[in-house]
Design a protein around this motif. Structure first.
Motif, mmCIF file in Angstrom:
data_model
loop_
_atom_site.group_PDB
_atom_site.id
_atom_site.type_symbol
_atom_site.label_atom_id
_atom_site.label_comp_id
_atom_site.label_asym_id
_atom_site.label_seq_id
_atom_site.Cartn_x
_atom_site.Cartn_y
_atom_site.Cartn_z
ATOM 1 N N LYS A 155 0.792 -1.513 -0.296
ATOM 2 C CA LYS A 155 0.515 0.308 0.011
ATOM 3 C C LYS A 155 0.954 1.477 -0.342
ATOM 4 C CE LYS A 155 -2.572 1.770 3.953
ATOM 5 N NZ LYS A 155 -3.896 1.175 4.508
ATOM 6 N N ARG A 157 0.970 5.931 0.037
ATOM 7 C CA ARG A 157 0.161 6.987 0.501
ATOM 8 C C ARG A 157 0.336 8.025 -0.929
ATOM 9 N NH1 ARG A 157 -2.017 5.419 5.632
ATOM 10 N NH2 ARG A 157 -0.019 3.639 5.648
ATOM 11 N N ASP A 186 -3.736 4.614 0.156
ATOM 12 C CA ASP A 186 -3.848 5.154 1.142
ATOM 13 C C ASP A 186 -3.896 6.596 0.970
ATOM 14 O OD1 ASP A 186 -5.563 5.889 3.398
ATOM 15 O OD2 ASP A 186 -4.111 4.868 4.730
ATOM 16 N N ASN A 188 -5.457 8.987 2.926
ATOM 17 C CA ASN A 188 -6.018 9.655 3.862
ATOM 18 C C ASN A 188 -6.557 10.864 3.776
ATOM 19 O OD1 ASN A 188 -2.543 8.155 4.397
ATOM 20 N ND2 ASN A 188 -4.253 7.801 6.296
ATOM 21 N N GLU A 223 -8.052 4.113 -0.490
ATOM 22 C CA GLU A 223 -8.487 3.838 0.900
ATOM 23 C C GLU A 223 -8.435 5.368 1.527
ATOM 24 O OE1 GLU A 223 -7.033 1.739 3.317
ATOM 25 O OE2 GLU A 223 -5.887 2.380 4.967
ATOM 26 N N GLU A 224 -10.064 5.599 2.127
ATOM 27 C CA GLU A 224 -10.020 6.873 2.683
ATOM 28 C C GLU A 224 -10.310 8.259 1.325
ATOM 29 O OE1 GLU A 224 -8.081 7.815 5.623
ATOM 30 O OE2 GLU A 224 -9.102 6.813 7.386
ATOM 31 N N GLU A 250 -11.236 3.813 9.507
ATOM 32 C CA GLU A 250 -9.693 3.103 10.421
ATOM 33 C C GLU A 250 -10.678 4.334 11.457
ATOM 34 O OE1 GLU A 250 -7.042 4.411 7.738
ATOM 35 O OE2 GLU A 250 -6.419 5.532 9.244
ATOM 36 N N HIS A 300 -7.378 -1.960 10.178
ATOM 37 C CA HIS A 300 -6.776 -0.790 10.468
ATOM 38 C C HIS A 300 -6.000 -1.277 11.278
ATOM 39 C CE1 HIS A 300 -5.253 2.699 12.028
ATOM 40 N NE2 HIS A 300 -4.558 3.137 10.837
HETATM 41 MG MG MG Z 1 -5.391 4.051 6.396
#
Ligand code: MG
Length: 409
Positions: A155, A157, A186, A188, A223-224, A250, A300
């Motif tokens: 994963k 970022r 992700d 975030n 993700e997010e 999460e 998570h």
């Molecule tokens: Mg996350």
């Protein structure tokens, strides 16, 4: 059986090298801060858990949980969890307090918790969860190393000011290794860590643009992509995509919020955390709700190896968990060894990229007591011998030494 004593040790472990997590936007994180929780019973069985937090969790447990847990039978978890839900109103969230109770039950039963819960598998495929923002060429090198180590999934970022620059990491990795590794992303975007400038909010339009590109590159999930409570936006985004699953949750809290996420159609994959979002046993209820809606669960994890162990048992006990988050981002200071430095037997992946559930009763944790003692900054212990009446009102903040009265079921 009775809970006789609850002890919280705030432990501040050093990291050996610098670590710049993407969500902290440039700040170096020098340490791993956690609370080690031990629940002792009158029959000599001790349950172990941890908080992904510091002093605030220890104080919350001491003031708002211990008065209601001491003297109670740890086997009656469903009777105790309302205390944890109520605690969040006045103190820090401490859903992590369910973990030591299940550890006690597993030890008494002589079974790993995952098998106590019915069991689905003895191991779960890990994905290597990176944390830093690095160049495409560096990430290609990282992925080549991961493949040699056995990882089947990674994963990344996405945190750069222009997400088109983030996309270049996925493009470079796909160009280098093809579909030889599953890729997650992700963003975030669900929340902003306070106190730091420089957060780049995507908004719906950027989220859709990025998602479509990731879809084209056969990414396993995004993700997010949007704020945590933008239920309509998440649903609208999900409706616009063909094959890319959305993941998140999460930092959502409590059973009801996960039901809301399911009912509103926000995500394909829910990501509760056994130390942050709900009790590890309660997460089975989230998993069951997800199963009925044909959704997946991918817990998570960040913070420490004890939390990872809790999430591993949950992941191995349910039929709809495809992956375990496995935080590890060398050569930064955040590695699997650093994450698990409080354990004598750290969690590792095998040649198939899977993490095995330890074949020991309870959660199977073996603490490195010497190392923990070296980095303990404060200890907070309350026991039945300090028993005193409970406060009469939920808004009365109990004195930390007033503990121990039972409540009736
Ligand atoms: Mg996350």
């Amino acid at each position: 059986m009775k809970i006789e004593r609850i002890s919280c040790r705030v432990v501040d472990f050093p990291l050996e090298r610098e670590f710049h997590p993407a969500w902290a936007r440039g700040r170096n994180q020098p340490d791993l801060l956690m609370v080690l929780i031990e629940v002792d019973t009158d029959e000599g069985v001790t349950g172990i858990g941890a908080a992904h937090a510091g002093l605030e969790a220890a104080v919350t447990i001491e003031r708002f949980v211990a008065p209601y847990f001491l003297g109670q039978d740890p086997m009656y978890i469903e009777r105790l969890v309302p205390v944890l839900r109520d605690t969040e109103i006045l103190g820090a969230p401490v859903y992590c307090m369910e973990m030591p109770l299940w550890d006690i039950i597993g030890k008494v039963a002589g079974l790993p918790v995952s098998r106590l819960w019915g069991g689905y598998s003895d191991s779960v495929t890990a994905y290597c969860a990176t944390a830093e923002v690095r160049s495409p060429s560096q990430r290609v090198e990282d992925v080549k190393r991961m493949l040699e180590e056995g990882y089947r999934a990674v994963k990344f970022r996405f945190h750069l000011p222009d997400p088109r620059e983030d996309l270049k990491v996925v493009e470079a990795v796909r160009a280098a290794v093809g579909d030889g590794i599953e890729i997650m992303v992700d963003a975030n975007q669900a929340g902003v860590e306070p106190g730091h400038g420089g957060h780049h909010a995507w908004g719906f339009s950027a989220a859709l643009t990025v998602a479509r590109e990731l879809e084209r590159m056969n990414v396993r999930w995004l993700e997010e992509p949007l704020p945590r409570h933008d239920y309509d936006g998440l649903r609208r985004l999900r409706d616009r995509l063909d094959t890319l699953p959305l993941a998140g949750g999460e930092d959502n809290h409590g059973l009801h919020e996960f039901k809301l996420l399911i009912d509103r159609g926000c995500y394909d994959i829910l990501q509760p955390d056994a130390l942050l979002s709900e009790g590890v046993g309660q997460m089975r209820k989230v998993a069951a709700l997800a199963e009925t809606a044909d959704l997946e669960i991918a817990p998570h994890t960040w913070g420490n190896g004890i939390g990872l162990m809790a999430n591993l048992h949950l992941a191995a006990a349910i039929p709809n968990c495809p992956f375990l988050e496995f935080p590890h981002d060398p050569p930064s200071g955040w590695t699997a060894a650093a994450r698990d430095q409080m354990l004598m037997e750290p969690l590792v992946i095998n040649a198939e990229g899977r993490v095995r559930v330890p074949d020991r009763p309870g959660f199977g944790l073996v603490l490195d007591e010497e190392r923990i003692a070296r980095y303990t900054v404060s200890t907070h212990t309350v026991g039945l011998d300090q028993a005193a009446p409970l406060p009469t009102s939920s808004t009365t903040r109990p004195d930390s030494t007033r503990t121990g009265t039972t409540f009736t079921a």
